[in-house]
Structures are given as C-alpha cells and as structure tokens.
Motif scaffolding. Structure first.
Motif, PDB file in Angstrom:
ATOM      1  N   ALA A   1      -5.380 -13.530 -54.040  1.00 32.43           N
ATOM      2  CA  ALA A   1      -4.871 -12.257 -54.547  1.00 32.43           C
ATOM      3  C   ALA A   1      -5.650 -11.886 -55.810  1.00 32.43           C
ATOM      4  CB  ALA A   1      -3.383 -12.369 -54.856  1.00 32.43           C
ATOM      5  N   PRO A   2      -5.707 -10.616 -56.156  1.00 34.34           N
ATOM      6  CA  PRO A   2      -6.441 -10.194 -57.350  1.00 34.34           C
ATOM      7  C   PRO A   2      -5.989 -10.943 -58.598  1.00 34.34           C
ATOM      8  CG  PRO A   2      -5.827  -8.299 -56.053  1.00 34.34           C
ATOM      9  CD  PRO A   2      -5.147  -9.470 -55.428  1.00 34.34           C
ATOM     10  N   GLY A   3      -6.955 -11.495 -59.334  1.00 37.27           N
ATOM     11  CA  GLY A   3      -6.642 -12.200 -60.563  1.00 37.27           C
ATOM     12  C   GLY A   3      -6.097 -13.604 -60.377  1.00 37.27           C
ATOM     13  N   LYS A   4      -6.061 -14.062 -59.129  1.00 31.71           N
ATOM     14  CA  LYS A   4      -5.519 -15.393 -58.862  1.00 31.71           C
ATOM     15  C   LYS A   4      -6.562 -16.267 -58.177  1.00 31.71           C
ATOM     16  CE  LYS A   4      -0.675 -14.036 -58.595  1.00 31.71           C
ATOM     17  NZ  LYS A   4       0.589 -14.159 -57.808  1.00 31.71           N
ATOM     18  N   GLU A   5      -6.314 -17.555 -58.173  1.00 29.26           N
ATOM     19  CA  GLU A   5      -7.214 -18.487 -57.512  1.00 29.26           C
ATOM     20  C   GLU A   5      -7.018 -18.441 -55.997  1.00 29.26           C
ATOM     21  OE1 GLU A   5      -7.575 -21.872 -61.042  1.00 29.26           O
ATOM     22  OE2 GLU A   5      -6.696 -22.371 -59.103  1.00 29.26           O
TER      23      GLU A   5
ATOM     24  N   LEU B   1      -3.880 -17.303 -37.259  1.00 31.07           N
ATOM     25  CA  LEU B   1      -2.783 -17.446 -38.210  1.00 31.07           C
ATOM     26  C   LEU B   1      -1.770 -16.364 -37.891  1.00 31.07           C
ATOM     27  CD1 LEU B   1      -1.771 -19.071 -40.677  1.00 31.07           C
ATOM     28  CD2 LEU B   1      -2.689 -17.228 -42.117  1.00 31.07           C
ATOM     29  N   GLU B   2      -0.655 -16.773 -37.306  1.00 31.75           N
ATOM     30  CA  GLU B   2       0.437 -15.855 -37.008  1.00 31.75           C
ATOM     31  C   GLU B   2       1.316 -15.769 -38.239  1.00 31.75           C
ATOM     32  OE1 GLU B   2       0.788 -14.420 -33.858  1.00 31.75           O
ATOM     33  OE2 GLU B   2       2.411 -13.172 -34.642  1.00 31.75           O
ATOM     34  N   MET B   3       1.487 -14.548 -38.758  1.00 34.32           N
ATOM     35  CA  MET B   3       2.256 -14.354 -39.991  1.00 34.32           C
ATOM     36  C   MET B   3       3.455 -13.471 -39.693  1.00 34.32           C
ATOM     37  SD  MET B   3      -0.873 -13.784 -42.688  1.00 34.32           S
ATOM     38  CE  MET B   3      -1.274 -12.187 -42.032  1.00 34.32           C
ATOM     39  N   ASN B   4       4.626 -14.011 -39.903  1.00 35.49           N
ATOM     40  CA  ASN B   4       5.880 -13.295 -39.655  1.00 35.49           C
ATOM     41  C   ASN B   4       6.674 -13.153 -40.942  1.00 35.49           C
ATOM     42  OD1 ASN B   4       5.471 -13.138 -36.771  1.00 35.49           O
ATOM     43  ND2 ASN B   4       6.001 -15.310 -36.676  1.00 35.49           N
ATOM     44  N   ARG B   5       7.602 -12.222 -40.918  1.00 33.85           N
ATOM     45  CA  ARG B   5       8.480 -11.963 -42.087  1.00 33.85           C
ATOM     46  C   ARG B   5       7.638 -11.848 -43.356  1.00 33.85           C
ATOM     47  NH1 ARG B   5      11.019 -16.393 -39.984  1.00 33.85           N
ATOM     48  NH2 ARG B   5      11.193 -17.468 -41.981  1.00 33.85           N
ATOM     49  N   LEU B   6       6.630 -11.022 -43.276  1.00 34.41           N
ATOM     50  CA  LEU B   6       5.704 -10.875 -44.394  1.00 34.41           C
ATOM     51  C   LEU B   6       6.398 -10.290 -45.617  1.00 34.41           C
ATOM     52  CD1 LEU B   6       2.605  -9.750 -42.372  1.00 34.41           C
ATOM     53  CD2 LEU B   6       2.628 -11.656 -43.986  1.00 34.41           C
ATOM     54  N   LYS B   7       5.911 -10.733 -46.771  1.00 29.01           N
ATOM     55  CA  LYS B   7       6.463 -10.306 -48.054  1.00 29.01           C
ATOM     56  C   LYS B   7       5.342  -9.654 -48.880  1.00 29.01           C
ATOM     57  CE  LYS B   7       9.451 -14.402 -48.137  1.00 29.01           C
ATOM     58  NZ  LYS B   7       9.824 -15.621 -48.917  1.00 29.01           N
ATOM     59  N   PRO B   8       5.684  -8.805 -49.823  1.00 30.41           N
ATOM     60  CA  PRO B   8       4.641  -8.209 -50.676  1.00 30.41           C
ATOM     61  C   PRO B   8       3.774  -9.262 -51.360  1.00 30.41           C
ATOM     62  CG  PRO B   8       6.690  -7.010 -50.937  1.00 30.41           C
ATOM     63  CD  PRO B   8       7.000  -8.207 -50.077  1.00 30.41           C
ATOM     64  N   GLU B   9       4.342 -10.389 -51.690  1.00 27.47           N
ATOM     65  CA  GLU B   9       3.558 -11.446 -52.355  1.00 27.47           C
ATOM     66  C   GLU B   9       2.567 -12.137 -51.419  1.00 27.47           C
ATOM     67  OE1 GLU B   9       6.895 -11.081 -52.362  1.00 27.47           O
ATOM     68  OE2 GLU B   9       7.918 -13.032 -52.312  1.00 27.47           O
TER      69      GLU B   9
ATOM     70  N   ALA C   1      -3.111 -10.287 -50.005  1.00 25.28           N
ATOM     71  CA  ALA C   1      -4.282 -11.034 -50.474  1.00 25.28           C
ATOM     72  C   ALA C   1      -5.427 -10.829 -49.500  1.00 25.28           C
ATOM     73  CB  ALA C   1      -3.955 -12.527 -50.585  1.00 25.28           C
ATOM     74  N   LEU C   2      -6.585 -11.308 -49.914  1.00 24.53           N
ATOM     75  CA  LEU C   2      -7.727 -11.412 -49.019  1.00 24.53           C
ATOM     76  C   LEU C   2      -7.661 -12.790 -48.374  1.00 24.53           C
ATOM     77  CD1 LEU C   2     -10.259  -9.897 -48.051  1.00 24.53           C
ATOM     78  CD2 LEU C   2     -11.499 -10.921 -49.960  1.00 24.53           C
ATOM     79  N   TYR C   3      -7.629 -12.820 -47.063  1.00 24.16           N
ATOM     80  CA  TYR C   3      -7.472 -14.063 -46.339  1.00 24.16           C
ATOM     81  C   TYR C   3      -8.814 -14.526 -45.775  1.00 24.16           C
ATOM     82  CZ  TYR C   3      -2.396 -13.879 -46.563  1.00 24.16           C
ATOM     83  OH  TYR C   3      -1.078 -13.877 -47.007  1.00 24.16           O
ATOM     84  N   TYR C   4      -9.108 -15.785 -45.976  1.00 19.78           N
ATOM     85  CA  TYR C   4     -10.347 -16.399 -45.508  1.00 19.78           C
ATOM     86  C   TYR C   4     -10.036 -17.595 -44.616  1.00 19.78           C
ATOM     87  CZ  TYR C   4     -12.393 -14.205 -49.725  1.00 19.78           C
ATOM     88  OH  TYR C   4     -12.793 -13.338 -50.706  1.00 19.78           O
TER      89      TYR C   4
ATOM     90  N   GLY D   1     -16.149 -17.000 -44.252  1.00 25.09           N
ATOM     91  CA  GLY D   1     -16.452 -15.649 -43.819  1.00 25.09           C
ATOM     92  C   GLY D   1     -16.252 -14.657 -44.949  1.00 25.09           C
ATOM     93  N   GLN D   2     -16.223 -13.376 -44.602  1.00 23.53           N
ATOM     94  CA  GLN D   2     -16.059 -12.315 -45.597  1.00 23.53           C
ATOM     95  C   GLN D   2     -14.604 -12.073 -45.945  1.00 23.53           C
ATOM     96  OE1 GLN D   2     -18.677 -10.635 -47.163  1.00 23.53           O
ATOM     97  NE2 GLN D   2     -19.779 -12.321 -46.174  1.00 23.53           N
ATOM     98  N   GLY D   3     -13.716 -12.601 -45.151  1.00 28.10           N
ATOM     99  CA  GLY D   3     -12.296 -12.413 -45.401  1.00 28.10           C
ATOM    100  C   GLY D   3     -11.755 -11.174 -44.715  1.00 28.10           C
ATOM    101  N   THR D   4     -10.451 -11.144 -44.585  1.00 26.56           N
ATOM    102  CA  THR D   4      -9.772  -9.978 -44.027  1.00 26.56           C
ATOM    103  C   THR D   4      -8.576  -9.663 -44.915  1.00 26.56           C
ATOM    104  OG1 THR D   4      -8.807  -9.028 -42.011  1.00 26.56           O
ATOM    105  CG2 THR D   4      -8.371 -11.362 -42.409  1.00 26.56           C
ATOM    106  N   GLN D   5      -8.429  -8.395 -45.271  1.00 22.73           N
ATOM    107  CA  GLN D   5      -7.411  -7.992 -46.242  1.00 22.73           C
ATOM    108  C   GLN D   5      -6.061  -7.823 -45.562  1.00 22.73           C
ATOM    109  OE1 GLN D   5      -7.647  -7.532 -49.660  1.00 22.73           O
ATOM    110  NE2 GLN D   5      -5.433  -7.182 -49.614  1.00 22.73           N
ATOM    111  N   VAL D   6      -5.060  -8.407 -46.166  1.00 21.12           N
ATOM    112  CA  VAL D   6      -3.673  -8.230 -45.737  1.00 21.12           C
ATOM    113  C   VAL D   6      -2.918  -7.578 -46.892  1.00 21.12           C
ATOM    114  CG1 VAL D   6      -1.530  -9.394 -45.118  1.00 21.12           C
ATOM    115  CG2 VAL D   6      -3.695 -10.165 -44.131  1.00 21.12           C
TER     116      VAL D   6
END
Length: 118
Positions: free
Chosen positions: A40-44, A80-88, A91-94, A109-114
């Motif tokens: 996520a922006p500003g995070k590791e 990666l199946e992601m359910n019950r997603l939360k605002p937190e 992030a950019l997923y790699y 890879g280049q990542g995919t934005q969620v």
C-alpha cells in the motif's frame, strides 16, 4: 529464470470479491513456492499468502479466512481468491516465486492494483 505476470485487479466495493492470477513462463511453476505480496502507498511490501510445492498454504493473519491461494499446474498459474474485501486490502499486489521454497523470491511482475471502496 521464472517470469511472472499478474492480472485480475480492479475496483470493488467493500464486501466484494476478486480473483488475481499469476501466470508463469520460463520455468515450471510447480517447482516453486508461490507468494502473493501487497504494498500500500507509504507502507512496506508484505507477504499475504504463499503456497508451498507440497500444496500447503500460509496466510497473513489479516487475510486468513478471506483469501485463498491455489495453483493450476496445467496452466502454470497461481491464483489468489479474495473474498469479503475491506478498504484496508487496497494495495498493489505482486506475485513472486521461490525455487523449491528456499532462498529469495524472484520473478517479480509489475503488480496488479486492487482498490476497495467503502
């Protein structure tokens, strides 16, 4: 060396679902421990889930019970199946690969934005 390409990200409302794909080329992905990371922006960059060559999986506490990592060896792809997603979860997923589960992760890879809206 294995090369990876992520896809499947997008914008979804809180409570929704997405499935990310990580397609491998250059090597047989089943010989690697596969890892999904996010930053996520500003995070590791953090490890979210990993799938060992044995088939066992590990998850970060923050996604346990909501995310599922899986592998399709015929397609040389990890999901990666992601359910019950939360605002937190925004992030950019790699994805990355660790040969036989040892050493450093490679093939980033280049990542995919969620993005999860509230």
């Amino acid at each position: 060396q294995v090369q990876l390409a992520e896809s499947g990200g997008g914008l979804v409302q809180a409570g929704g679902s997405l499935r990310l794909s990580c397609a491998a080329s250059g090597r047989t992905f089943s010989n690697y421990r596969a890892g999904w990371f996010r930053q996520a922006p500003g995070k590791e960059r953090d490890l979210v889930a990993s799938l060992w060559t044995s088939g066992s999986a590990d998850y970060a506490d923050s996604v346990k019970g909501r995310f599922t990592i899986s592998r399709d060896n015929a397609k040389n792809t990890v999901y990666l199946e992601m359910n019950r997603l939360k605002p937190e979860d925004t992030a950019l997923y790699y994805c990355a690969a660790q040969f036989l589960g040892v050493g450093t992760y490679t093939g980033w890879g280049q990542g995919t934005q969620v993005t999860v809206s509230s």
